[in-house]
Design an enzyme around this catalytic site. Sequence first.
Site, PDB file in Angstrom:
ATOM      1  CB  CYS A 144      -0.856   0.024   1.263  1.00  0.00           C
ATOM      2  SG  CYS A 144      -1.602  -1.536   1.666  1.00  0.00           S
ATOM      3  NE  ARG A 152       4.511   1.941  -1.430  1.00  0.00           N
ATOM      4  CZ  ARG A 152       5.720   1.671  -0.970  1.00  0.00           C
ATOM      5  NH1 ARG A 152       6.773   2.099  -1.604  1.00  0.00           N
ATOM      6  NH2 ARG A 152       5.891   0.965   0.130  1.00  0.00           N
ATOM      7  CD1 TRP A 201      -1.496  -5.480  -4.013  1.00  0.00           C
ATOM      8  CD2 TRP A 201      -0.987  -6.407  -2.032  1.00  0.00           C
ATOM      9  NE1 TRP A 201      -1.151  -6.780  -4.239  1.00  0.00           N
ATOM     10  CE2 TRP A 201      -0.829  -7.378  -3.052  1.00  0.00           C
ATOM     11  CE3 TRP A 201      -0.716  -6.779  -0.720  1.00  0.00           C
ATOM     12  CZ2 TRP A 201      -0.411  -8.689  -2.791  1.00  0.00           C
ATOM     13  CZ3 TRP A 201      -0.310  -8.078  -0.454  1.00  0.00           C
ATOM     14  CH2 TRP A 201      -0.162  -9.017  -1.489  1.00  0.00           C
ATOM     15  CG  ASN A 208       1.473   1.307   3.695  1.00  0.00           C
ATOM     16  OD1 ASN A 208       0.292   1.434   3.410  1.00  0.00           O
ATOM     17  ND2 ASN A 208       2.443   1.980   3.107  1.00  0.00           N
ATOM     18  N   GLY A 209       1.164  -2.509   6.129  1.00  0.00           N
ATOM     19  CA  GLY A 209       1.712  -3.563   6.980  1.00  0.00           C
ATOM     20  C   GLY A 209       0.598  -4.466   7.484  1.00  0.00           C
ATOM     21  CD  GLU A 220      12.616 -11.209 -14.939  1.00  0.00           C
ATOM     22  OE1 GLU A 220      12.387 -11.896 -13.948  1.00  0.00           O
ATOM     23  OE2 GLU A 220      12.211 -10.030 -15.061  1.00  0.00           O
ATOM     24  CE  LYS A 252       8.893  -8.866 -15.477  1.00  0.00           C
ATOM     25  NZ  LYS A 252       9.977  -8.922 -14.568  1.00  0.00           N
ATOM     26  CD  GLU A 261       5.791  -9.741 -12.845  1.00  0.00           C
ATOM     27  OE1 GLU A 261       5.827  -9.081 -11.810  1.00  0.00           O
ATOM     28  OE2 GLU A 261       6.665  -9.646 -13.728  1.00  0.00           O
ATOM     29  CG  HIS A 263      14.448 -34.923 -17.309  1.00  0.00           C
ATOM     30  ND1 HIS A 263      14.873 -36.233 -17.311  1.00  0.00           N
ATOM     31  CD2 HIS A 263      15.491 -34.186 -17.763  1.00  0.00           C
ATOM     32  CE1 HIS A 263      16.134 -36.287 -17.721  1.00  0.00           C
ATOM     33  NE2 HIS A 263      16.528 -35.051 -18.007  1.00  0.00           N
ATOM     34  CE  LYS A 291       8.754  -1.590  -9.358  1.00  0.00           C
ATOM     35  NZ  LYS A 291       9.104  -2.532 -10.433  1.00  0.00           N
TER      36      LYS A 291
HETATM   37  C1  F6R Z   1       8.553  -8.959 -10.994  1.00  0.00           C
HETATM   38  C2  F6R Z   1       8.750  -8.164  -9.811  1.00  0.00           C
HETATM   39  C3  F6R Z   1       8.815  -8.855  -8.503  1.00  0.00           C
HETATM   40  C4  F6R Z   1       9.988  -8.264  -7.692  1.00  0.00           C
HETATM   41  C5  F6R Z   1       9.991  -8.863  -6.273  1.00  0.00           C
HETATM   42  C6  F6R Z   1      11.164  -8.367  -5.479  1.00  0.00           C
HETATM   43  O1  F6R Z   1       8.461  -8.183 -12.131  1.00  0.00           O
HETATM   44  O2  F6R Z   1       8.830  -6.976  -9.879  1.00  0.00           O
HETATM   45  O3  F6R Z   1       8.952 -10.219  -8.652  1.00  0.00           O
HETATM   46  O4  F6R Z   1      11.172  -8.545  -8.347  1.00  0.00           O
HETATM   47  O5  F6R Z   1       8.810  -8.531  -5.626  1.00  0.00           O
HETATM   48  O6  F6R Z   1      11.135  -6.987  -5.343  1.00  0.00           O
HETATM   49  P1  F6R Z   1      12.409  -6.166  -4.933  1.00  0.00           P
HETATM   50  O7  F6R Z   1      13.410  -6.304  -6.018  1.00  0.00           O
HETATM   51  O8  F6R Z   1      11.912  -4.760  -4.781  1.00  0.00           O
HETATM   52  O9  F6R Z   1      12.908  -6.742  -3.651  1.00  0.00           O
END
Ligand code: F6R
Length: 611
Positions: free
Chosen positions: A2, A27, A73, A99-100, A484, A488, A491, A507, A606
């Site tokens: 949040c 966020r 969030w 937040n939290g 990765e 992407k 997500e 496998h 984020k």
């Molecule tokens: C994927 C993504 C998340 C972050 C993860 C860690 O696109 O953004 O998987 O990589 O939440 O976040 P950080 O790097 O901020 O610790």
Amino acid sequence: MCGIVGYIGNRVASEVILKGLQRLEYRGYDSAGIAVINDDIKIVKVKGKVNMLVSLADDHNVSGHMGIGHTRWATHGEPNDVNAHPHTGATGKFALVHNGIIENYDVLRQDLEQKGHMFTGETDTEVLAHLIEEIHEMSDHDFFHSVQQALLQVEGTYGIAVIHKDNPDRIIVARKGSPLLIGVGENEHFIASDASPIIEYTKKVVYLEDGEMAVITSDGYEVSTLKDVLLTKEVHELAMSLEQIEKGGFPHFMLKEIFEQSDTIADCMRGRLMVHENRIQLGGLDGVVEKLANARRVIIAACGTSWHAGLVGEYLFEYLAHMPVEVEYASEFRYRQQLIDERDVMIVISQSGETADTLAALREAKKRGAMVLGICNVVGSTIARETDAGVYTHAGPEIGVASTKAFTAQVTILTMMAMLMGRETNVISDDYMRKLVKELRSVPAKIEEILKDTSDIEAIARLFTYAPNFLYLGRSYNFPVALEGALKLKEISYIHAEGYPAAEMKHGPIALIDEHMPVVVIAATDHTNDKMISNIEEVRARKGRLIAISSDGQSGVARHAEFNITIPEVHDCMTPLLTAVPLQLLSYYIAVNRKCDVDQPRNLAKSVTVE
Ligand code: F6R
């Protein structure tokens, strides 16, 4: 998670807060709300995006010169109007954003219910609002001390901002495990969970640490511990600019951030890749290089995309420095049998520098005597502050929820760290160093080359926009890139995708391959070329739709694949910096075709500040 914004001063508070919430929306974006004081407390909140709140606030009179806002969030309680913040107690005299997670909220709630409090929603935050009110009503504690006493009863994490109708000249804030900063202006002050909402008003900030509270008025701020010890805080100067947090003509932040990568990698290397001196200079590691080189083992801990960067780092450290490395999901690390001690070095990687699981792994490692180094993007973030030493990625603010430029910047730092270690461990000779330095220096231009014409990638994206599944295969340095690429796509387009080491396909996953399955093969490393061609043939034999990423010199791959995306040649160990880019673009164009909300994909936030 949040986002919190608050304002007190001479401006119209709602304008500052709503604009700030829009900047913070990456966020969390399932609901949003605002509370301002103008004689009485006025609250407007709504399920949905901040834009909905903006139009709703237009219809209500939310004038006033102080207030707080929140973009949510959801953790406890579904996203709806009632569970949106701010929350109040029964009298409506206090309003609170949080937040939290308040972990003992259930016990506190039962106790308050017995005292006659009635709750309207299911959130842990509402419980805290009632608790503050209960303490204030039933004791002689003033506003500040009522908040303080409530927090002393709380277990869990919080970044909070509270206002009180009878004290319209102050906002009380507190932090434990969830970031909060104070923006210092002339006769005005701001609060925010990160710097993006306040950057256009002030560059002076004070970071709150865990266990700290503050009283904020238009004229000043006073920070103390939860135990009433007054503190003198350092005022930091923000380096980010407003331009960096705007879209700059791109339709989405994600696309802007993908296109920024040749610059961000160049920025990341500036003053660190010393071409003429044939060496790497990482100022943030001064004094710890020898200890790192002599570590019994290096443990890299991170989450999500940063964890994928860590996996690339494992290959780099092993190959370039012959150092043993283990890569851990930060969230799992702390629940393992802890065999880490002062002979080990942990490297934590985090774009936001606030990820709760990564922070917990860092603290666990430090507790056990290990030195912890950080690779962070956000300057002044909690992880950056708590590590023993570290290197910033300098990628600039990353607003798109799906991480792109932070990943390539993290891999750039890991490449430089591994090269530095390779010199320290005498694995890399002078001549070989010269070659590596030259190759790394060539990366930004090569990324520009990839980005010059994206029409092939857009065409492939159009063909596979409605594929229900994707498989990504890679070997060696590009196995993490396969993970990765799949992440992407999942997500932002909500297509199910899996990444595998290419040889593992036989496998199990090979059973999935038929004429409907797109298989992305990242074949750009020379030393695995022949093996990748075999994998490509295995996919083709089962009629899979093959999309290869190969380098200029790999005509073999191009000939065998149905579609081929070519990247410039670069040293094998640096290919992830290039191969990641077309995969980011592929997922971006597919998501746009599917009309997905690219910058704010559903359910995601984020910065994941809860465990
Ligand atoms: C994927 C993504 C998340 C972050 C993860 C860690 O696109 O953004 O998987 O990589 O939440 O976040 P950080 O790097 O901020 O610790």
